[in-house]
Write an enzyme that holds these catalytic residues in place. Sequence first.
Site, PDB file in Angstrom:
ATOM      1  N   SER A 135      11.499  16.715   5.366  1.00 28.64           N
ATOM      2  CA  SER A 135      11.841  16.593   3.955  1.00 28.64           C
ATOM      3  C   SER A 135      13.060  17.463   3.687  1.00 28.64           C
ATOM      4  CB  SER A 135      10.636  17.065   3.134  1.00 28.64           C
ATOM      5  OG  SER A 135      10.964  17.117   1.774  1.00 28.64           O
ATOM      6  N   LYS A 161      13.456  12.332   4.787  1.00 28.42           N
ATOM      7  CA  LYS A 161      13.099  12.119   3.364  1.00 28.42           C
ATOM      8  C   LYS A 161      14.022  12.986   2.528  1.00 28.42           C
ATOM      9  CE  LYS A 161       9.286  14.162   0.742  1.00 28.42           C
ATOM     10  NZ  LYS A 161       7.823  14.232   0.606  1.00 28.42           N
ATOM     11  N   LEU A 162      14.667  12.356   1.541  1.00 30.21           N
ATOM     12  CA  LEU A 162      15.578  13.092   0.663  1.00 30.21           C
ATOM     13  C   LEU A 162      14.920  13.317  -0.686  1.00 30.21           C
ATOM     14  CD1 LEU A 162      18.902  11.112   1.277  1.00 30.21           C
ATOM     15  CD2 LEU A 162      18.083  13.172   2.471  1.00 30.21           C
ATOM     16  N   LYS A 163      15.005  14.529  -1.191  1.00 30.70           N
ATOM     17  CA  LYS A 163      14.555  14.805  -2.555  1.00 30.70           C
ATOM     18  C   LYS A 163      15.616  14.265  -3.504  1.00 30.70           C
ATOM     19  CE  LYS A 163      10.808  17.188  -1.829  1.00 30.70           C
ATOM     20  NZ  LYS A 163       9.517  16.755  -2.352  1.00 30.70           N
ATOM     21  N   ASP A 189      12.100  10.986  -2.392  1.00 29.26           N
ATOM     22  CA  ASP A 189      10.973  11.563  -3.142  1.00 29.26           C
ATOM     23  C   ASP A 189      11.498  12.150  -4.451  1.00 29.26           C
ATOM     24  OD1 ASP A 189       8.706  12.816  -4.063  1.00 29.26           O
ATOM     25  OD2 ASP A 189       8.607  14.310  -2.455  1.00 29.26           O
ATOM     26  N   ASN A 191       9.408  13.374  -7.030  1.00 28.64           N
ATOM     27  CA  ASN A 191       8.520  14.387  -7.646  1.00 28.64           C
ATOM     28  C   ASN A 191       8.445  14.246  -9.170  1.00 28.64           C
ATOM     29  OD1 ASN A 191       9.548  16.378  -5.055  1.00 28.64           O
ATOM     30  ND2 ASN A 191       7.361  16.246  -5.488  1.00 28.64           N
ATOM     31  N   GLU A 214       9.057   7.663  -3.405  1.00 30.58           N
ATOM     32  CA  GLU A 214       7.824   8.402  -3.663  1.00 30.58           C
ATOM     33  C   GLU A 214       7.809   8.944  -5.094  1.00 30.58           C
ATOM     34  OE1 GLU A 214       7.488  11.396  -0.630  1.00 30.58           O
ATOM     35  OE2 GLU A 214       5.621  12.161  -1.452  1.00 30.58           O
ATOM     36  N   ASP A 239       2.235   9.990  -4.641  1.00 33.27           N
ATOM     37  CA  ASP A 239       1.878  11.292  -4.065  1.00 33.27           C
ATOM     38  C   ASP A 239       1.051  12.040  -5.124  1.00 33.27           C
ATOM     39  OD1 ASP A 239       1.780  13.938  -3.236  1.00 33.27           O
ATOM     40  OD2 ASP A 239       3.922  14.272  -3.227  1.00 33.27           O
ATOM     41  N   LYS A 263      -2.191  14.214   0.972  1.00 34.10           N
ATOM     42  CA  LYS A 263      -2.105  15.661   1.187  1.00 34.10           C
ATOM     43  C   LYS A 263      -3.509  16.219   0.982  1.00 34.10           C
ATOM     44  CE  LYS A 263       2.564  16.496  -0.585  1.00 34.10           C
ATOM     45  NZ  LYS A 263       3.300  16.707  -1.839  1.00 34.10           N
ATOM     46  N   GLY A 291       3.298  17.134   3.165  1.00 34.64           N
ATOM     47  CA  GLY A 291       3.340  18.549   3.557  1.00 34.64           C
ATOM     48  C   GLY A 291       3.589  19.412   2.343  1.00 34.64           C
TER      49      GLY A 291
HETATM   50  O1  NPG Z   1       7.472  19.556   4.987  1.00 37.76           O
HETATM   51  O2  NPG Z   1       5.822  20.743   4.296  1.00 37.76           O
HETATM   52  C1  NPG Z   1       6.812  20.062   4.089  1.00 37.76           C
HETATM   53  C2  NPG Z   1       7.259  19.850   2.664  1.00 37.76           C
HETATM   54  C3  NPG Z   1       7.435  18.430   2.317  1.00 37.76           C
HETATM   55  O3  NPG Z   1       8.769  17.776   0.493  1.00 37.76           O
HETATM   56  C4  NPG Z   1       7.742  18.259   0.844  1.00 37.76           C
HETATM   57  N1  NPG Z   1       6.821  18.677   0.015  1.00 37.76           N
HETATM   58  O4  NPG Z   1       6.670  17.001  -3.056  1.00 37.76           O
HETATM   59  O5  NPG Z   1       5.909  16.560  -1.130  1.00 37.76           O
HETATM   60  C5  NPG Z   1       6.464  17.323  -1.904  1.00 37.76           C
HETATM   61  C6  NPG Z   1       6.987  18.637  -1.397  1.00 37.76           C
HETATM   62  C7  NPG Z   1       6.345  19.865  -1.958  1.00 37.76           C
HETATM   63  C8  NPG Z   1       6.502  21.047  -1.321  1.00 37.76           C
HETATM   64  C9  NPG Z   1       5.595  19.846  -3.067  1.00 37.76           C
HETATM   65  C10 NPG Z   1       5.922  22.197  -1.796  1.00 37.76           C
HETATM   66  C11 NPG Z   1       5.027  21.009  -3.556  1.00 37.76           C
HETATM   67  C12 NPG Z   1       5.188  22.182  -2.903  1.00 37.76           C
END
Ligand code: NPG
Length: 370
Positions: A135, A161-163, A189, A191, A214, A239, A263, A291
């Site tokens: 990510s 995966k790009l935020k 993603d 969020n 996502e 998610d 998750k 993750g």
């Molecule tokens: O590789 O562990 C990892 C992180 C992957 O992008 C990732 N996690 O929205 O999925 C998510 C994001 C996240 C990380 C969300 C930390 C909340 C806390």
Amino acid sequence: MKVDSITLHRIAMPLVRPFETSFGRETERIVLLVHLVTDAAEGWGECVAGSSPGYSSEYVEGCAHVIEHHLAPLLFDAAEVRAEDLDRLFAPVVGHRMAKAALEAAVLDAELRASGTSFARRLGAVRTEVDCGVSVGISPTIDQLLDEVRGYVDAGYRRIKLKIKPGWDLEPVRRVRERLGPDAALQVDANTAYTRGDIAHLQHLDESNLLLIEQPFDEEDIASHVLLARAIETPVCLDESIVSVGVTVDAIERGATSIVNIKPGRVGGYLPAVAIHDACLARGIPVWCGGMLETGIGRAMNVALAALPGFALPGDTSASDRYYAEDLTEPFVLNDGRLTVPTGPGSGVTVRTELVRAWAVQPPRLLKRQ
Ligand code: NPG
């Protein structure tokens, strides 16, 4: 098994680089760890909640409070504790899935160490190694993003995966696709950063030929995801919305999600995660393991989960060095874009307790059965 004591540890782990999402920027990961001592064995669990309630309503101090005052007493009062009974045992506490999941992981770890069984075996793993994705956070510039992505591709990651967020979406995604070529596995993603008024804008993501988008909308807004799924070629993947089997089946049946991110922390533990996996598998819906910047403890357990048959896409199960220069357990190292599923009893990894002490941000909190 009887639980004799639970120790809560709060530690800070520096990140190798800041991690930015649509809801914030982290430079270190504050982690709540649970160490359980039972009459059979000891176990460790990791709470995935962040230090503030940005990703979900749960956060480290809230989880520590609910564990100490509401969940631990239920464990101490139980005549016999078994991981498969926790759902029922914790039922008097509504929600607080991340807090419950941390305890569930520790109970499972202790139980499996006592019986000499691995997480992978207990959960139903069918693979010995899992494909890994990575990510990539929001970058200050597109050039920096391209550099970071190149590093991960060179390291062997099998999916990027790009935020994204409003103002950081079509162009960075297009440029990464151009750089990676048409066949590379690429997904985005959001969020929850968008609203249904953005659907026409998000349709342009189809031009970048993505594996999935996502969670663009609020976690409680299943209806807007249905509208997007009808308007876009790119598969929609939920998610934040996915918190239980019931919500998952509802979202699938309504056409809001055609791929599901699982998750364990978000759904209340590894056994609820397996139940969601089973429900998706029965409906032909592929899943992948999300993750939450886990330490080696949670990473080991996630890798075991990701080895189940329905986990058809690479997960956010990156190597330890994606986030941490030094991990809390033996590090997870990428081998040809894959991680090896641990086979030892319980999580199969050993917690470096000297690091738990060295990285503590508060004295440990010891809770004991009366
Ligand atoms: O590789 O562990 C990892 C992180 C992957 O992008 C990732 N996690 O929205 O999925 C998510 C994001 C996240 C990380 C969300 C930390 C909340 C806390």
